[in-house]
Structure formats: structure tokens, C-alpha cells
Design an enzyme around this catalytic site. Structure first.
Site, PDB file in Angstrom:
ATOM      1  N   ALA A  93     -31.642 -75.516   9.778  1.00 33.94           N
ATOM      2  CA  ALA A  93     -30.617 -74.497   9.517  1.00 33.94           C
ATOM      3  C   ALA A  93     -29.510 -74.523  10.560  1.00 33.94           C
ATOM      4  O   ALA A  93     -28.339 -74.285  10.225  1.00 33.94           O
ATOM      5  CB  ALA A  93     -31.274 -73.112   9.480  1.00 33.94           C
TER       6      ALA A  93
ATOM      7  N   SER B 100     -39.151 -70.237   1.352  1.00 33.65           N
ATOM      8  CA  SER B 100     -40.012 -71.136   0.574  1.00 33.65           C
ATOM      9  C   SER B 100     -39.917 -70.877  -0.924  1.00 33.65           C
ATOM     10  O   SER B 100     -40.418 -71.674  -1.717  1.00 33.65           O
ATOM     11  CB  SER B 100     -41.471 -70.997   1.038  1.00 33.65           C
ATOM     12  OG  SER B 100     -41.859 -69.643   0.984  1.00 33.65           O
TER      13      SER B 100
ATOM     14  N   HIS C 271     -36.996 -56.581   3.106  1.00 29.29           N
ATOM     15  CA  HIS C 271     -38.409 -56.409   3.494  1.00 29.29           C
ATOM     16  C   HIS C 271     -38.555 -55.524   4.735  1.00 29.29           C
ATOM     17  O   HIS C 271     -39.591 -55.565   5.389  1.00 29.29           O
ATOM     18  CB  HIS C 271     -39.077 -57.770   3.724  1.00 29.29           C
ATOM     19  CG  HIS C 271     -39.264 -58.554   2.450  1.00 29.29           C
ATOM     20  ND1 HIS C 271     -39.589 -59.889   2.424  1.00 29.29           N
ATOM     21  CD2 HIS C 271     -39.177 -58.168   1.143  1.00 29.29           C
ATOM     22  CE1 HIS C 271     -39.692 -60.302   1.171  1.00 29.29           C
ATOM     23  NE2 HIS C 271     -39.436 -59.275   0.372  1.00 29.29           N
TER      24      HIS C 271
END
Ligand code: BJW
Length: 231
Positions: free
Chosen positions: A215, A173, A105
Site C-alpha cells: 500500500a 481481504s 467497524h
């Protein structure tokens, strides 16, 4: 063993970078998802440039966390057998020591001239419309991928997924495509699959195994496990 790791906003959350869809996901009253589109940029370029200028400025005040560091350690051990693809536009993987990061991205630290098509490393605000170092026009935008645009490096990513023995998705997600479909490619290619997330994602059922937690705890523990089984 060939491993593909996909990371999302959740891996940088504990460094202090906001995710997109969590409860406090508003920026100055705007849904970030409404700002991160070509339509929003066309309608209000100053607002969108400010959104990215502020996020670029915040980058200088945050640090990679134990999850980024564990993935850098994994790269040191696996070399080219690790393919790390991130949806994140921050540079925390690189600052933790990862050297082969695929930013599907784009990156906050790059600007793209929509007229001459040049890309430049970028550290300062874009809201004041600085000139493109290539063509001199004031036509720079953040070098990031918005909805309706084609993510970077898809051929290379698909090749890595087809060759993978293990696909691991961390802190995403699972609602934004094409990244949300990577687990299905990996399964079709015969890879084992693992999700590491604070809570099960929308696509959690597609993974053979899912571990929930922060995480900074899950990723170092998984890297330790993986490396111990190789020795
Ligand atoms: C933790 C944690 C902790 C929190 N520890 N975990 C209908 C159906 C299917 C697809 C489409 C459709 N209509 C349109 C589409 C396509 C569209 C799309 O997917 N739309 C969906 C919304 C439906 N996709 C596109 O347009 C893409 N392009 C495309 O498809 O082109 C066609 C094409 C593809 C391939 C080849 C050829 C052609 C482009 C998508 C671009 C997305 N861009 C953004 C903005 C980038 C710039 C920026 O950063 O501002 O990317 S949107 C935003 O979402 C950003 C992110 O990278 C992306 C994913 O978000 P992410 O990382 O998952 O974050 P969150 O916030 O959603 O989730 C955080 C997760 O972390 C949560 O699960 C938490 O639980 C977890 N977490 N703390 C561990 N401490």
C-alpha cells in the site's frame, strides 16, 4: 469526480499493525477472529478486553504511513467528493490528516457503555472494569463492531456508493460483509472500480482493475495519477 475509498487492515500493515488473516495472524495462540465476537466476550470478557487493551497500547507506538498520508492529501484536493470508509479501528487515517473518516467497524479509541448506551473517547485499559463516566456502572466495552452486529453508518455509506464515479478498495481481504459487497453496489451504480492490495483479494474479479503491491507504494502512486488527470 466522486470517489469512495474503502480501507482494510492491509493499509496499516506497514505501520506495524497486524492484519487479521495473514500467516502470522495468531494472538497469544488465539485466532483474532475468534476473539472479535460477542460470544467470545460473553464467555471470557477479560481475555477480549486484554486483546483490545493491547491493540490500543500499540497504537501509541505506531505512525501513519505513506498510504494514509496520500489519502489525507487526496481529501485536501477533493474535499467532500472523497468519501473515506475504513474497516479499521485504528486512528492512523486521522493522525495522517484525514478529517472525514467513516469508521464502519468502530474505533479503538472509544468505549461504549452497554447499559446507558453512552459512547466516550477512551485511552486507558478496559480490563480493570473502569466505571462508565455517564452512569457509573462497570459496563464498558470497546466501541467496535463484532460479527453479528450492525456496522456503523450504513445508510450514509450506501448513499456514497450510489453516487460514486470511482470505488477504490485498499488492503482488505474481501471476505467480511457488508464491506465485501461494496464493489458490487458500486458496479451497479455505474462506478469504475479499482483494487489495491498486496495480492488479489477474494473479490478481485469484481473489480475492473486490480493492482498488486504494498500500500505504501500503490496508494501514493494512484493518488498522484488521479490528481494529475484532474489538473
Ligand atoms: C496489504 C498489505 C500491504 C497485507 N499493502 N495490502 C455468510 C455469508 C455472508 C455474510 C455472512 C455469512 N455469515 C455471517 C455473515 C455476516 C458477517 C460476515 O461477513 N461473515 C464472514 C466472515 C462470512 N458479517 C457481519 O456479521 C457484519 N455485520 C453484518 O453483516 O450485519 C448485518 C447488517 C449489515 C448491514 C446493514 C444491516 C445489517 C459485522 C462484521 C464485523 C467485522 N468485525 C471485525 C472486528 C472489528 C474489531 C477489530 O478490529 O477487532 O472487523 S472482524 C475483522 O475483519 C475486522 C476487519 O475490519 C474485518 C476485515 O478484515 P480486513 O481489513 O479485510 O483484514 P484481513 O486481515 O482479512 O485482510 C488484510 C488484507 O490486506 C489482505 O488482503 C492482504 O493481502 C492485504 N495486505 N499487507 C496492501 N502492505
Amino acid at each position: 469526480m466522486r470517489v469512495v475509498v474503502l480501507t482494510g487492515a492491509g493499509i496499516s500493515a506497514e505501520s506495524g499493525l497486524a492484519t487479521f488473516r495473514d500467516a502470522d495472524g495468531l494472538w497469544e495462540g488465539h485466532d483474532p477472529m475468534q476473539v472479535a465476537t460477542p460470544e467470545a466476550f460473553a464467555a471470557d470478557p477479560v481475555l477480549v478486553q486484554r486483546f483490545y487493551d493491547e491493540r490500543r497500547a500499540v497504537l501509541g507506538r505506531v505512525r501513519p504511513n505513506a498510504a494514509h498520508e496520500a489519502l489525507a492529501r487526496l481529501e485536501q484536493e477533493l474535499g467532500d467528493d472523497l468519501f473515506l470508509v475504513t474497516q479499521n479501528i485504528d486512528d492512523l487515517h486521522e493522525r495522517a490528516g484525514s478529517q472525514r473518516v467513516h469508521h464502519m467497524h468502530g474505533r479503538l479509541t472509544a468505549a461504549w457503555c452497554v447499559v446507558c448506551d453512552a459512547r466516550h473517547e477512551w485511552t486507558i485499559d478496559l480490563r480493570d472494569e473502569p466505571a462508565c463516566p455517564g452512569c457509573g456502572r462497570q459496563t464498558l466495552r470497546p466501541d467496535v463492531v463484532w460479527f453479528g452486529e450492525i456496522p456503523y453508518g450504513m445508510d450514509e455509506i450506501h448513499e456514497a456508493l450510489w453516487d460514486a464515479d470511482l470505488f477504490v478498495s485498499i488492503g482488505t481481504s474481501g471476505v467480511v460483509y457488508p464491506a465485501a459487497a461494496f464493489v458490487k453496489y458500486a458496479v451497479a451504480a455505474g462506478a469504475d472500480t479499482l483494487e489495491l492490495n498486496l495480492e488479489p483479494s477474494d473479490g478481485a474479479d469484481d473489480f475492473r482493475q486490480s493492482r498488486t503491491g504494498p500500500a505504501t507504494e500503490l496508494v501514493p502512486a494512484w493518488v498522484d495519477d488521479l490528481l494529475s488527470t484532474r489538473r
